[in-house]
Scaffold this active site. Sequence first.
Site, PDB file in Angstrom:
ATOM      1  CG  HIS A   1       6.402  -2.664   4.372  1.00  0.00           C
ATOM      2  ND1 HIS A   1       6.911  -3.053   3.154  1.00  0.00           N
ATOM      3  CD2 HIS A   1       7.158  -1.853   4.720  1.00  0.00           C
ATOM      4  CE1 HIS A   1       8.007  -2.470   2.988  1.00  0.00           C
ATOM      5  NE2 HIS A   1       8.451  -2.002   3.817  1.00  0.00           N
TER       6      HIS A   1
ATOM      7  CG  HIS B   1      12.751  -4.392   4.607  1.00  0.00           C
ATOM      8  ND1 HIS B   1      11.435  -4.975   4.688  1.00  0.00           N
ATOM      9  CD2 HIS B   1      12.612  -3.005   4.766  1.00  0.00           C
ATOM     10  CE1 HIS B   1      10.679  -3.992   4.945  1.00  0.00           C
ATOM     11  NE2 HIS B   1      11.430  -2.954   4.888  1.00  0.00           N
TER      12      HIS B   1
ATOM     13  CD  GLU C   1       7.737   0.479   9.955  1.00  0.00           C
ATOM     14  OE1 GLU C   1       8.801   1.061   9.951  1.00  0.00           O
ATOM     15  OE2 GLU C   1       7.075   0.212   8.996  1.00  0.00           O
TER      16      GLU C   1
ATOM     17  CG  ASP D   1      12.858   0.436   6.770  1.00  0.00           C
ATOM     18  OD1 ASP D   1      12.169   0.066   5.717  1.00  0.00           O
ATOM     19  OD2 ASP D   1      12.299   1.119   7.661  1.00  0.00           O
ATOM     20  CG  ASP D   2      13.164   3.957   4.473  1.00  0.00           C
ATOM     21  OD1 ASP D   2      12.985   3.781   3.196  1.00  0.00           O
ATOM     22  OD2 ASP D   2      12.329   3.505   5.207  1.00  0.00           O
TER      23      ASP D   2
ATOM     24  CG  HIS E   1      11.516   1.480   1.384  1.00  0.00           C
ATOM     25  ND1 HIS E   1      10.381   0.952   0.738  1.00  0.00           N
ATOM     26  CD2 HIS E   1      11.586   0.706   2.545  1.00  0.00           C
ATOM     27  CE1 HIS E   1       9.529   0.255   1.764  1.00  0.00           C
ATOM     28  NE2 HIS E   1      10.467   0.226   2.780  1.00  0.00           N
TER      29      HIS E   1
END
Length: 322
Positions: free
Chosen positions: A189, A11, A192, A270-271, A13
């Site tokens: 997704h 996971h 969250e 994630d990011d 991006h």
Amino acid sequence: MMRQMKKAEIHCHLEGAVPPALALSQARRYGVETDVFLRDGAYVWRDFTSFLAAYDAVAGLFRTEDDYALLTETYLDELAAAGAIYSELFVSPDHAETVGLGAGAYIAGIARGIEAARAKTGIECRMIVVGLRHRGPERVEWAARFAAAIGHPLVTGFNMAGDERIGAVSDCVRAFDIAREAGLGITIHAGEVCGAESVRDALDFVRPARIGHGVRAIEDPGLVERLAEAGVVLEVCPGSNVALGVFESFQAHPLRRLQAAGVKVTLNSDDPPFFHTSLQREYEVASQAMGYSESELDGMTRTAIEAAFVDKETRSRLLSQL
């Protein structure tokens, strides 16, 4: 020890993994002012909405096939140096269309970066095409049709990301059917920014093999039991969750409780630069703040590889490295 431990990430991006230094270099190349979203070597945002705006601004700095090859190779080299043997990158053809690159060239550039990193480090990587929820069901379906039609061996899954507060999962069912019929792995997704009902909708309407985040399921014990019974894998990103205020601290994060209830969980970034984290740091936090042992961390890496959208031969080879 943590750097030497084999890791896997399912996971992340791609545009969210841009190192600030690379973003600054790209901004200078294209004459873009960065003060709104990048200051003093760090990305600037206040809440989920402003985070998405900063994310889009950074994505806009990558405009050519070469740009995406560079970004992909840079991130995968960083992952491999931290002990990662496998990565799945969420890629958004919508971003390519926005900058006028074209979705096909976008995928070609990312594939070049993947191949270059693999040649140097041995890291395996696959692309998961993402439809952006806040752009509406038609665009999500467009992304699914693109993913289904491209036939690229490194494109192995489909996902829906973006602003979870906008639109309904039920409106995007056709997109997931298109991807599933094409043989792509399905993840989404949910759970969250929004609560347990978001996870429930994902299970009811999409029937995914995995859920990105999914941590708000902890609000409903019955839903947690359902996740465990169905064997759905959660792509958990503790650093992201704490940075965005989903949970107030790592000690309050439900990763341990979900796992104790029988839910399959993995660690992801994630990011990463947006949330001042990395895959390396996620493993360190799990060890130091959550009390995970080396064997437990290795178990989550194993779960990630077992849930990866790869062929059986690749999966077996990856598992043999643990």
